[in-house]
Design a protein around this motif. Structure first.
Motif, short mmCIF file in Angstrom:
data_model
loop_
_atom_site.label_atom_id
_atom_site.label_comp_id
_atom_site.label_asym_id
_atom_site.label_seq_id
_atom_site.Cartn_x
_atom_site.Cartn_y
_atom_site.Cartn_z
N GLY A 97 0.82 -1.20 0.00
CA GLY A 97 0.00 0.00 0.00
C GLY A 97 0.86 1.25 0.00
O GLY A 97 2.07 1.21 -0.09
N ASP A 98 0.21 2.38 0.10
CA ASP A 98 0.88 3.68 0.03
C ASP A 98 1.05 4.24 1.43
O ASP A 98 0.49 5.27 1.79
CB ASP A 98 0.05 4.63 -0.85
CG ASP A 98 0.82 5.88 -1.22
OD1 ASP A 98 2.06 5.88 -1.13
OD2 ASP A 98 0.17 6.88 -1.58
N ARG A 99 1.80 3.51 2.27
CA ARG A 99 2.00 3.91 3.66
C ARG A 99 3.45 4.30 3.91
O ARG A 99 4.34 3.91 3.18
CB ARG A 99 1.67 2.75 4.60
CG ARG A 99 0.27 2.27 4.49
CD ARG A 99 0.04 1.13 5.47
NE ARG A 99 -1.26 0.56 5.23
CZ ARG A 99 -1.50 -0.72 5.17
NH1 ARG A 99 -0.54 -1.58 5.37
NH2 ARG A 99 -2.71 -1.16 4.96
N GLY A 100 3.65 5.03 4.97
CA GLY A 100 5.01 5.31 5.42
C GLY A 100 5.61 6.61 4.94
O GLY A 100 6.73 6.94 5.31
N GLN A 105 6.69 6.77 -8.49
CA GLN A 105 7.72 7.55 -7.83
C GLN A 105 7.60 7.41 -6.31
O GLN A 105 8.61 7.29 -5.62
CB GLN A 105 7.61 9.02 -8.23
CG GLN A 105 8.00 9.27 -9.68
CD GLN A 105 7.60 10.65 -10.16
OE1 GLN A 105 6.63 11.26 -9.70
NE2 GLN A 105 8.35 11.16 -11.13
N ARG A 106 6.38 7.41 -5.80
CA ARG A 106 6.18 7.22 -4.36
C ARG A 106 6.70 5.85 -3.92
O ARG A 106 7.31 5.72 -2.86
CB ARG A 106 4.71 7.34 -3.98
CG ARG A 106 4.18 8.72 -4.03
CD ARG A 106 2.74 8.76 -3.62
NE ARG A 106 2.16 10.03 -3.99
CZ ARG A 106 0.97 10.44 -3.62
NH1 ARG A 106 0.20 9.67 -2.87
NH2 ARG A 106 0.51 11.61 -4.00
N HIS A 132 7.03 -4.68 -6.22
CA HIS A 132 6.91 -4.22 -7.60
C HIS A 132 5.67 -3.36 -7.87
O HIS A 132 5.50 -2.87 -8.98
CB HIS A 132 6.91 -5.41 -8.56
CG HIS A 132 8.25 -6.05 -8.70
ND1 HIS A 132 8.43 -7.25 -9.34
CD2 HIS A 132 9.49 -5.68 -8.28
CE1 HIS A 132 9.70 -7.59 -9.32
NE2 HIS A 132 10.36 -6.66 -8.67
N THR A 133 4.83 -3.17 -6.85
CA THR A 133 3.60 -2.41 -7.04
C THR A 133 3.91 -1.03 -7.63
O THR A 133 4.75 -0.29 -7.13
CB THR A 133 2.87 -2.23 -5.69
OG1 THR A 133 2.57 -3.52 -5.17
CG2 THR A 133 1.59 -1.43 -5.84
N SER A 134 3.24 -0.71 -8.73
CA SER A 134 3.32 0.59 -9.43
C SER A 134 4.66 0.88 -10.09
O SER A 134 4.88 1.99 -10.55
CB SER A 134 2.96 1.74 -8.48
OG SER A 134 1.67 1.59 -7.97
N LEU A 135 5.57 -0.07 -10.13
CA LEU A 135 6.88 0.19 -10.72
C LEU A 135 6.94 -0.17 -12.19
O LEU A 135 6.33 -1.14 -12.64
CB LEU A 135 7.96 -0.62 -9.99
CG LEU A 135 8.25 -0.25 -8.55
CD1 LEU A 135 9.35 -1.15 -8.00
CD2 LEU A 135 8.63 1.22 -8.41
#
Length: 193
Positions: free
Chosen positions: A61-64, A117-118, A140-143
């Motif tokens: 996910g988009d955490r951190g 990028q995130r 690999h998520t979103s890469l």
């Protein structure tokens, strides 16, 4: 399951199988119902602060990330949380920015970055302090292909310095080709593949 220094271990299983839960237990964020975890001889549940120096954890996910901070500020914040000595921070941050092709984005606020990028910023945080154990939840998520190559290079650097990597993903097509061990999570039990 034992993660040997200098190795990459893949843990797979369908969505909802408990892979993220396993990583959270290893990181000391959840207590195991049975058994125990040791990272460099430390109990991550009881000695969490000391374990932080040895552990890199990329959660799914988009955490951190702190959205209103720049890329460099996020890495500086993480360097402090990871107890990276001040004398090494600047060099380590520069190396992490370079490893994940973030030099040109260092002054960009995170909330203005694309998802890929995130993810690269999150990966730079994970590998920033040269941890002995790296936990990767669907890295690999979103890469794009370049980002995937950056992950492979970072993993090889961990392996070269005798660190260990535990990589979790639901799909076998994301399985690292050079993983030293492969496991599946079935009905809450880790089994050799």
């Amino acid at each position: 399951m034992t993660l040997t220094p200098g190795t990459v271990t893949w843990l797979g299983g369908p969505n909802g199988a408990g892979k993220t839960t396993v990583l959270r237990i290893v990181a000391g964020l959840l207590a195991p119902h049975r058994g125990s975890v040791r990272i460099c001889g430390l109990d991550p549940e009881r000695e969490r602060r000391a374990v932080t120096r040895h552990l890199g954890f990329l959660s799914a996910g988009d955490r951190g990330l702190q959205a209103r901070l720049t890329v460099a500020q996020n890495l500086e914040l993480w360097a402090g949380l990871a107890l990276l000595p001040r004398a090494r921070r600047s060099d380590q941050i520069t190396a992490a920015l370079r490893a994940f092709a973030l030099d040109d984005l260092r002054r960009q606020r995170v909330d203005r970055l694309s998802m890929g990028q995130r993810q690269r910023v999150r990966l730079a945080q994970t590998f920033l302090h040269a941890p002995d154990l790296v936990l990767l939840d669907e890295p690999h998520t979103s890469l794009d292909d370049d980002g995937i190559a950056m992950v492979a290079a970072a993993i090889e650097a961990v392996r070269a310095r005798a660190g260990a990597v535990l990589w979790c993903s639901p799909a076998t097509h994301e399985l690292p080709l050079d993983a030293d061990a492969h496991y599946l999570l079935r009905d809450g039990v880790v089994v050799a593949r």
